[in-house]
Design a protein around this motif. Structure first.
Motif, PDB file in Angstrom:
ATOM      1  N   MET A   1       0.860  -1.184   0.000  1.00 19.01           N
ATOM      2  CA  MET A   1       0.000   0.000   0.000  1.00 19.01           C
ATOM      3  C   MET A   1       0.897   1.236   0.000  1.00 19.01           C
ATOM      4  O   MET A   1       1.846   1.323   0.808  1.00 19.01           O
ATOM      5  N   GLU A   2       0.609   2.178  -0.851  1.00 18.23           N
ATOM      6  CA  GLU A   2       1.419   3.397  -0.949  1.00 18.23           C
ATOM      7  C   GLU A   2       1.234   4.242   0.315  1.00 18.23           C
ATOM      8  O   GLU A   2       0.130   4.321   0.848  1.00 18.23           O
ATOM      9  N   ASP A   3       2.313   4.897   0.748  1.00 14.66           N
ATOM     10  CA  ASP A   3       2.234   5.752   1.942  1.00 14.66           C
ATOM     11  C   ASP A   3       1.161   6.833   1.819  1.00 14.66           C
ATOM     12  O   ASP A   3       0.514   7.211   2.797  1.00 14.66           O
ATOM     13  N   ASP A   4       0.983   7.329   0.593  1.00 18.71           N
ATOM     14  CA  ASP A   4       0.012   8.443   0.481  1.00 18.71           C
ATOM     15  C   ASP A   4      -1.384   7.966   0.091  1.00 18.71           C
ATOM     16  O   ASP A   4      -2.249   8.779  -0.270  1.00 18.71           O
ATOM     17  N   ALA A   5      -1.591   6.635   0.180  1.00 18.13           N
ATOM     18  CA  ALA A   5      -2.951   6.122  -0.050  1.00 18.13           C
ATOM     19  C   ALA A   5      -3.867   6.717   1.017  1.00 18.13           C
ATOM     20  O   ALA A   5      -3.470   6.834   2.190  1.00 18.13           O
ATOM     21  N   VAL A   6      -5.062   7.133   0.614  1.00 15.01           N
ATOM     22  CA  VAL A   6      -6.002   7.712   1.581  1.00 15.01           C
ATOM     23  C   VAL A   6      -6.889   6.594   2.122  1.00 15.01           C
ATOM     24  O   VAL A   6      -7.316   5.698   1.386  1.00 15.01           O
ATOM     25  N   LEU A   7      -7.109   6.634   3.423  1.00  6.12           N
ATOM     26  CA  LEU A   7      -7.898   5.602   4.103  1.00  6.12           C
ATOM     27  C   LEU A   7      -9.107   6.228   4.798  1.00  6.12           C
ATOM     28  O   LEU A   7      -9.038   7.357   5.292  1.00  6.12           O
ATOM     29  N   LEU A   8     -10.185   5.441   4.849  1.00  9.71           N
ATOM     30  CA  LEU A   8     -11.339   5.787   5.679  1.00  9.71           C
ATOM     31  C   LEU A   8     -11.312   4.791   6.835  1.00  9.71           C
ATOM     32  O   LEU A   8     -11.448   3.579   6.609  1.00  9.71           O
TER      33      LEU A   8
END
Lengths: 108, 108, 108
Positions: free
Chosen positions: C1-8
């Motif tokens: 998973m990329e560090d800048d992936a946005v998560l909810l």
């Protein structure tokens, strides 16, 4: 997807009593560790060619990948709709103790 | 991501009338099969250096990967915010009949 | 998973004051760009062998993959439960301006 991956399954029900009945049954059958029945939502959707609106109650169901088929089968059986909503959203991470708790509570 | 992957897109709106207007338009344009407008939420967030709080109305939008760009473009056009929320969450599974219904209802 | 992936990240709290306190702290510490505290939900779950029911308040927390460990650690520290819920759902897409805003607001 790993069998012990934890999922958040989104569904809806036509009224609160039905939502709670389904939620209770899923936990009793160890198909869900926890279910949240949310406040009523206003839904707009297409059904058989027409746009319709209805009040529904959301269900947020916590389970594992291994149990998802049995969960969705039970949901379809328990649900009054012909085509109930069931969308399995994968958790890519979580608090370890919580993830483990979900896994333990849905073990057959 | 497969074109026919089903997505749950999370967004918010500043008031219920705006939320319902956007939801109705997305279904009318076949960009969403269904949208749930939730009960009001209390939001806290940073905006231009300050922490702010506001009441918002959540939208839970069901669509497919193939339609997501057009959906988000329409959401931005319909929404009063400069930077509206739109997070596309992938469903890794679901009731087959429901997934198929979503796909059919957003077909161009 | 990329560090800048946005998560909810989905969580719950036992009451509204606790939910708002946690939400505010996560934004103040730049661990979340935004948190929505939802209307009360009815929860059913297993705990130590018994099926229990409770009212809870949902939190929907917007952050990035890079900040998720620090976020969940703070959530566990701030939360009154021994095992609070924290499920990180990955966004596979979103409005670019919104994704960028989330990333900027949680930068250390």
């Amino acid at each position: 997807m790993e069998d012990d991956a934890v999922l958040l399954v989104a569904s809806t029900a036509p009224d609160e009593a039905t939502a709670r009945r389904i939620a209770q049954a899923l936990v009793e059958r160890r198909l869900a560790a926890c279910v949240n029945v949310g406040a009523p939502v206003w839904s707009v959707y297409r059904w058989q060619g027409a746009i319709e609106q209805a009040q529904e109650f959301p269900l947020w169901i916590k389970t594992t990948a291994a149990r998802r088929q049995a969960l969705m089968q039970a949901l379809a059986e328990l649900h009054p709709y012909d085509v109930p909503e069931a969308l399995a959203l994968p958790a890519v991470d979580g608090l370890p103790a919580y993830l483990e708790w979900v896994r333990q509570e849905v073990k057959e």
